[in-house]
Scaffold this active site. Structure first.
Site, PDB file in Angstrom:
ATOM      1  N   GLY A 175       4.927  -1.176   2.994  1.00  0.00           N
ATOM      2  CA  GLY A 175       5.618  -2.098   2.116  1.00  0.00           C
ATOM      3  C   GLY A 175       6.063  -3.318   2.896  1.00  0.00           C
ATOM      4  O   GLY A 175       5.355  -4.314   2.992  1.00  0.00           O
ATOM      5  N   GLY A 194      32.733  -1.191 -21.317  1.00  0.00           N
ATOM      6  CA  GLY A 194      33.137   0.200 -21.466  1.00  0.00           C
ATOM      7  C   GLY A 194      31.973   1.061 -21.920  1.00  0.00           C
ATOM      8  O   GLY A 194      30.831   0.872 -21.497  1.00  0.00           O
ATOM      9  N   GLU A 237       9.978  -8.549  -3.063  1.00  0.00           N
ATOM     10  CA  GLU A 237       9.752  -9.759  -2.257  1.00  0.00           C
ATOM     11  C   GLU A 237      10.470  -9.689  -0.912  1.00  0.00           C
ATOM     12  O   GLU A 237      11.011 -10.680  -0.416  1.00  0.00           O
ATOM     13  CB  GLU A 237      10.207 -11.016  -3.015  1.00  0.00           C
ATOM     14  CG  GLU A 237       9.510 -11.238  -4.337  1.00  0.00           C
ATOM     15  CD  GLU A 237       8.047 -11.604  -4.192  1.00  0.00           C
ATOM     16  OE1 GLU A 237       7.622 -11.960  -3.071  1.00  0.00           O
ATOM     17  OE2 GLU A 237       7.322 -11.526  -5.189  1.00  0.00           O
ATOM     18  N   GLU A 282      17.742  -6.084   3.193  1.00  0.00           N
ATOM     19  CA  GLU A 282      17.972  -5.780   4.601  1.00  0.00           C
ATOM     20  C   GLU A 282      17.080  -6.651   5.489  1.00  0.00           C
ATOM     21  O   GLU A 282      17.518  -7.175   6.526  1.00  0.00           O
ATOM     22  CB  GLU A 282      17.715  -4.288   4.865  1.00  0.00           C
ATOM     23  CG  GLU A 282      18.762  -3.352   4.290  1.00  0.00           C
ATOM     24  CD  GLU A 282      18.743  -3.282   2.765  1.00  0.00           C
ATOM     25  OE1 GLU A 282      19.798  -2.999   2.183  1.00  0.00           O
ATOM     26  OE2 GLU A 282      17.668  -3.520   2.162  1.00  0.00           O
ATOM     27  N   GLU A 293       0.846  -1.188   0.000  1.00  0.00           N
ATOM     28  CA  GLU A 293       0.000   0.000   0.000  1.00  0.00           C
ATOM     29  C   GLU A 293       0.884   1.242   0.000  1.00  0.00           C
ATOM     30  O   GLU A 293       2.090   1.145   0.268  1.00  0.00           O
ATOM     31  CB  GLU A 293      -0.932  -0.015   1.217  1.00  0.00           C
ATOM     32  CG  GLU A 293      -1.883  -1.202   1.212  1.00  0.00           C
ATOM     33  CD  GLU A 293      -2.899  -1.179   2.359  1.00  0.00           C
ATOM     34  OE1 GLU A 293      -2.928  -0.179   3.108  1.00  0.00           O
ATOM     35  OE2 GLU A 293      -3.649  -2.162   2.499  1.00  0.00           O
ATOM     36  N   PRO A 294       0.330   2.406  -0.294  1.00  0.00           N
ATOM     37  CA  PRO A 294       1.151   3.620  -0.360  1.00  0.00           C
ATOM     38  C   PRO A 294       1.970   3.883   0.902  1.00  0.00           C
ATOM     39  O   PRO A 294       3.080   4.402   0.820  1.00  0.00           O
ATOM     40  CB  PRO A 294       0.111   4.727  -0.591  1.00  0.00           C
ATOM     41  CG  PRO A 294      -0.988   4.036  -1.334  1.00  0.00           C
ATOM     42  CD  PRO A 294      -1.057   2.659  -0.746  1.00  0.00           C
ATOM     43  N   ARG A 342      10.227 -15.735  -2.929  1.00  0.00           N
ATOM     44  CA  ARG A 342      11.638 -15.441  -2.690  1.00  0.00           C
ATOM     45  C   ARG A 342      12.556 -16.397  -3.430  1.00  0.00           C
ATOM     46  O   ARG A 342      13.633 -16.015  -3.886  1.00  0.00           O
ATOM     47  CB  ARG A 342      11.916 -15.442  -1.182  1.00  0.00           C
ATOM     48  CG  ARG A 342      11.404 -14.171  -0.542  1.00  0.00           C
ATOM     49  CD  ARG A 342      11.413 -14.152   0.949  1.00  0.00           C
ATOM     50  NE  ARG A 342      10.797 -12.899   1.396  1.00  0.00           N
ATOM     51  CZ  ARG A 342      10.303 -12.694   2.593  1.00  0.00           C
ATOM     52  NH1 ARG A 342      10.338 -13.666   3.486  1.00  0.00           N
ATOM     53  NH2 ARG A 342       9.768 -11.534   2.906  1.00  0.00           N
TER      54      ARG A 342
END
Length: 390
Positions: free
Chosen positions: A136, A346, A370, A374, A132-133, A250
């Site tokens: 997370g 490069g 997912e 951290e 949701e806004p 995951r």
């Protein structure tokens, strides 16, 4: 009765047939079109139609419900191959199969019979609606509510960053059926929500990479959903449903990481043999050799960790520890390898004409999606302490 060796040989041959079929599909129906589709962020309708024909939308759905019934370990290999060619289409499958996996693992028998056959054919496609806004990683902080009203629930709230949000038709929707209860997860439930009145796709979200697959914001305004769409038939099991889905997710994301890491390595090895400086191919320069060696080692280590996590899922074991390590390492390997491939190329690596530029844009999503890396570290540490009490 077949011996263990004979059964293993038969299984190997069956797996090889599946993987060979996927390889042919990728070579014929995906690789020639990726550049143009990705460049303009076009949803790959024809590729999706071909994936339906191959049964990939039913990859892990049990055969009794019309799916292919692939083991998670074989499914992870399929996803690795797909991601090495174009990661976005692996997401189209994965989000849908997380929803399917949740129903297969935690749904009522009536829900399995009603939905899994349609999920397996790709007739009804969708995904997982958690984020949701303002929420997370901390899923318990969701604000979307579902209030009982007779034979229905009335849903209000917003979900965001939902894969397949525009082109999908059905979503495993995480809500609060009791916002006041403690602990918070006890008030969470999950529904199978099909698009209809009160269910609005408000906008497509633009992204740095991961083009082609639609990521959308979904708004629910007095959306009515029948009570029999409550997954498992009992309130308060939403977090259990989400965890069941994310466990598979995951491993999938780890496999995607392996695919991108391998693709970056392949491109770097190829280019390093073609590009010449100071009178010889750059693969003969020690500085490039050191990069290639590290890239190859990271890729193989990521693959082995992913296989271990997938094997745990095959056995039905709790796998958050193994899946956390696989997701963490494989996705970091994807980011590191994509950057190293760009450096080996490069200036050409910075050009949209070369594949490594796309890999460099796609890889960062994996360390965020997912469950951030951290969070994976925290999960790994907690499980490590649980397994090794003082």
């Amino acid at each position: 009765m077949a011996s263990g060796a004979e059964q293993a040989e038969r299984q190997y041959e069956q797996d090889r047939l599946v993987l060979d079929s996927v390889d042919r599909f990728l070579k014929r129906d995906v690789a020639p079109y990726v550049h143009a589709l990705e460049k303009d962020d076009i949803y790959p309708e024809e590729i999706v139609a071909r994936m339906k024909e191959l049964g990939l939308f039913g990859a892990i759905i049990p055969e009794q419900y019309g799916g292919l019934g692939l083991r998670p370990s074989l499914y992870a290999k399929v996803i690795e191959r797909i991601s090495a060619v174009w990661m976005s289409i692996s997401g189209i499958i994965n989000s849908h199969l997380i929803m399917s996996h949740i129903v297969a693992r935690t749904g009522t028998e009536a829900q399995k019979e009603a939905f899994l056959p349609r999920f397996a054919t790709g007739e009804l496609r969708g995904g997982l609606a958690l984020t949701e806004p303002d929420c997370g990683t901390d899923l318990q902080a969701i604000r979307m509510t579902a209030k009982r009203d007779g034979d229905d629930y009335v849903v209000n709230g917003t979900k965001t960053w939902i894969s397949n949000g525009i082109h999908g038709q059905c979503f495993a929707l995480l809500v609060k059926t009791d916002p006041t209860v403690e602990p918070r997860h006890a008030g969470m439930s999950m529904f199978l929500a099909e698009k209809g009145e009160g269910f609005e796709v408000s906008r497509k979200l633009e992204k740095l990479g991961y083009k082609g697959i639609d990521s959308a914001e979904l708004i629910f305004r007095d959306y009515r959903i029948p009570a029999d769409r409550l997954i498992g038939g009992v309130e308060g099991r939403g977090m259990k449903c989400a965890i069941a889905g994310l466990e598979l997710g995951r491993v999938n994301v780890a496999a995607r990481g392996v695919g991108i890491a391998q693709a970056a390595l392949d491109e770097a090895v190829r280019y390093a043999q073609q590009r010449k400086t100071f009178g010889k191919p750059i693969c003969e320069h020690q500085a490039i050799q050191l990069k290639l060696a590290d890239m190859a080692t990271r890729t193989e280590a990521a693959r082995l960790l992913t296989e271990k996590a997938a094997d745990a899922l095959d056995r039905g074991d709790r796998s958050d520890y193994e899946a956390g390590m696989a997701k963490l390492f494989a996705t970091e390997a994807a980011v590191e390898n994509s950057l190293e491939a760009m450096r080996i190329h490069g200036g050409y690596g910075y050009s949209k004409e070369f594949i490594v530029e796309r890999l460099y844009r796609d890889a960062p999503l994996l360390v965020i999606g997912e469950g951030t890396n951290e969070i994976q570290r925290i999960v790994i540490a907690k499980r490590l302490i649980e397994r090794n009490p003082a």
